[in-house]
Design a protein around this motif. Structure first.
Motif, PDB file in Angstrom:
ATOM      1  N   LEU A 110     -18.134 -94.316  21.768  1.00  0.00           N
ATOM      2  CA  LEU A 110     -17.049 -94.719  22.105  1.00  0.00           C
ATOM      3  C   LEU A 110     -15.698 -95.499  21.473  1.00  0.00           C
ATOM      4  CD1 LEU A 110     -19.219 -97.627  23.854  1.00  0.00           C
ATOM      5  CD2 LEU A 110     -18.313 -95.091  24.931  1.00  0.00           C
ATOM      6  N   ASP A 111     -14.608 -95.335  22.483  1.00  0.00           N
ATOM      7  CA  ASP A 111     -13.439 -95.941  21.813  1.00  0.00           C
ATOM      8  C   ASP A 111     -13.667 -96.219  20.615  1.00  0.00           C
ATOM      9  OD1 ASP A 111     -10.763 -96.603  20.975  1.00  0.00           O
ATOM     10  OD2 ASP A 111     -10.754 -97.914  22.299  1.00  0.00           O
ATOM     11  N   PRO A 112     -13.785 -96.953  19.455  1.00  0.00           N
ATOM     12  CA  PRO A 112     -14.213 -97.609  17.968  1.00  0.00           C
ATOM     13  C   PRO A 112     -13.032 -98.645  18.295  1.00  0.00           C
ATOM     14  CG  PRO A 112     -12.670 -95.757  16.742  1.00  0.00           C
ATOM     15  CD  PRO A 112     -12.896 -95.646  18.641  1.00  0.00           C
ATOM     16  N   ALA A 113     -12.332 -98.718  18.777  1.00  0.00           N
ATOM     17  CA  ALA A 113     -11.183 -99.914  19.680  1.00  0.00           C
ATOM     18  C   ALA A 113     -11.633-100.662  20.290  1.00  0.00           C
ATOM     19  CB  ALA A 113     -10.054 -99.734  19.242  1.00  0.00           C
ATOM     20  N   GLY A 114     -12.895-100.390  20.779  1.00  0.00           N
ATOM     21  CA  GLY A 114     -12.649-101.351  21.950  1.00  0.00           C
ATOM     22  C   GLY A 114     -11.205-101.548  23.188  1.00  0.00           C
ATOM     23  N   GLU A 115     -10.401-100.571  22.812  1.00  0.00           N
ATOM     24  CA  GLU A 115      -9.380-100.792  23.595  1.00  0.00           C
ATOM     25  C   GLU A 115      -9.202 -99.950  24.696  1.00  0.00           C
ATOM     26  OE1 GLU A 115      -5.849-100.502  20.865  1.00  0.00           O
ATOM     27  OE2 GLU A 115      -5.981-102.133  19.784  1.00  0.00           O
TER      28      GLU A 115
END
Length: 466
Positions: free
Chosen positions: A361-366
């Motif tokens: 998933l997007d590592p920054a969680g944004e």
């Protein structure tokens, strides 16, 4: 009942249909053979069945019941949610239970439901122009409740994910509804709308005592069993879960008061300092510390310029009321941390974040990148350094059905840090140590998350093997 009603073509009521209602917009699509059952005045009924041909068997073309007043009924229901008789109430609708679907129910006044208000299937909706009050609100398969006024609901149930929220606490559907309306197979629990209707037809309640759903299921052992200001409790403070391994103190602010707890340590000059507690409110500094002989000493200093520390150890209990109040507050806060912080296993969260499906998933969680369980959204942030050069710790966030956020962060080596963001606000906040209910909520949401994500990862792994 039928003798009290007038049976008229829909077109005769066109002036009474409220603007914006489905009937006001579509009555002309029906012929004079399509009948409305019209009642002028307030009506009290033991039950009302909105299934086709049930309430008025001699009027097979009745498609709408119009109450030009208030309606009070014990149980209102219909079983066939593909289509059912519509209901329009120009006053208040008061009921013990409602289980409906397949039609528009329009209430000009308030809707008050003593126990269960349930809407099933996406072919229907309930429109309330006033306020909506219910003990339990069940939304099954995208059914819609539209309220112009305020909603006051003690417990909402999400049928899709088989859980609910009772006075902000997430609960299992089996803690809210009786087994007669559930299909229980091992750990799987399904809601049976038809059985709910059958239960109401018999005049039985389908609701459990909601106080049981709010009760804590595990045994609670308090860290501090008394609030005595003594050496034993001071030493317990220095060994509590908040005391880090790499520093000699921990500190926090609670209700405008600052607390700092020091364990024994060696200062920059090489002197050994005994354990002590510093507290600061809007008026005074306070210091509680152990002497060399392990007796407890108390000091206070006002906020005035030039003020000096005063020894208050031998003052009366009345004179020590302020420092005693803050001491008790401190012990209460630590009791909460000892109960809730260790309850979330740090290693388990770390292992979830290391799963390949999570890592992808997007590592920054944004991004809108995560998992949806039907009522809550789960996002993940891996530990990384952002574009400004700031290091950000790994965490998960849970967005609840009301728009609130709960954050669980791996920024501490001893426990998982927790924060909260209220609905319609921006910016995470520390959870007050005196708000034990918020801590309980955050723990229950995390427990449900772990069950959900374990199931998702297991099913994902099985799909890959196939």
């Amino acid at each position: 009942m039928s003798n009290s009603f007038q049976f008229v073509p829909l077109s005769q009521l066109k002036e009474k249909f409220p603007e914006g209602s489905w009937w006001a917009q579509n009555y002309q699509d029906f012929t004079d053979d399509h009948i409305a059952a019209y009642y002028n005045g307030d009506l009290i009924l033991p039950s009302l069945d909105l299934d086709w041909e049930q309430p008025f068997p001699q009027q097979q073309e009745t498609i709408l019941i119009f109450i030009d007043g208030n309606l009070t009924v014990d149980n209102l229901y219909n079983e066939n949610t593909d289509g059912a008789i519509g209901l329009m109430v120009m006053g208040n609708l008061t009921a013990k239970n409602i289980a409906v679907g397949g039609q528009e129910i329009y209430i000009e006044g308030n809707l008050l439901v003593e126990e269960i208000l349930c809407g099933s299937y996406n072919h229907g909706e309930t429109i309330v122009k006033g306020n909506l009050n219910a003990a339990v609100l069940i939304e099954d398969d995208e059914y819609r409740f539209k309220t112009d006024g305020q909603q006051y609901v003690a417990c909402t149930v999400n049928v899709w994910e088989r859980d609910g929220v009772c006075q902000e606490l997430p609960v299992d559907i089996g803690e809210v509804l009786v087994e007669d309306v559930l299909d229980i197979d091992d750990e799987e629990i399904d809601f049976l709308f038809g059985m709910l209707v059958s239960t109401l037809k018999k005049g039985h309640s389908a609701l459990k005592d909601l106080s049981e759903a709010l009760q804590r299921k595990r045994t609670v052992e308090l860290y501090f069993t008394d609030s005595t200001l003594n050496e034993e409790n001071i030493m317990k403070l220095t060994r509590c879960v908040l005391m880090p391994d790499d520093k000699h103190y921990f500190d926090f602010e609670e209700q405008g008061t600052y607390f700092k707890v020091n364990r024994e340590y060696v200062d920059a000059e090489g002197d050994t300092l005994n354990p002590g507690i510093y507290m600061l409110d809007a008026h005074n500094h306070y210091f509680i510390y152990l002497e060399e002989e392990q007796t407890v000493s108390l000091q206070r200093k006002s906020m005035d310029e030039g003020a000096v520390w005063e020894d208050i150890t031998d003052e009366s209990q009345e004179q020590l009321s302020d420092i005693s109040y803050y001491w008790t507050m401190l012990l209460t806060c630590i009791n909460v941390t000892e109960l809730y912080l260790p309850a979330i296993d740090r290693l388990s969260l770390k292992e979830v974040l290391q799963q390949p499906r999570i890592q992808a998933l997007d590592p920054a969680g944004e991004e809108n990148d995560g998992f949806w369980d039907g009522s809550k959204y789960y996002r993940f942030r891996q530990a990384h350094t952002d574009e400004d050069g700031d290091y950000l710790d790994a965490r998960i966030e849970i967005q609840t059905s009301d728009g609130a956020f709960y954050f669980y962060t791996l920024d501490n080596e001893k426990y998982v840090s927790r924060h909260y963001q209220p609905p319609n606000e921006y910016g995470r906040k520390s959870i007050s140590y005196l708000d034990s209910k918020r801590w309980e909520v955050s723990e229950r949401y995390f427990t449900k998350f772990m069950k959900f994500i374990s199931r998702e990862l297991e099913e994902g792994a099985s799909a890959e093997e196939d």
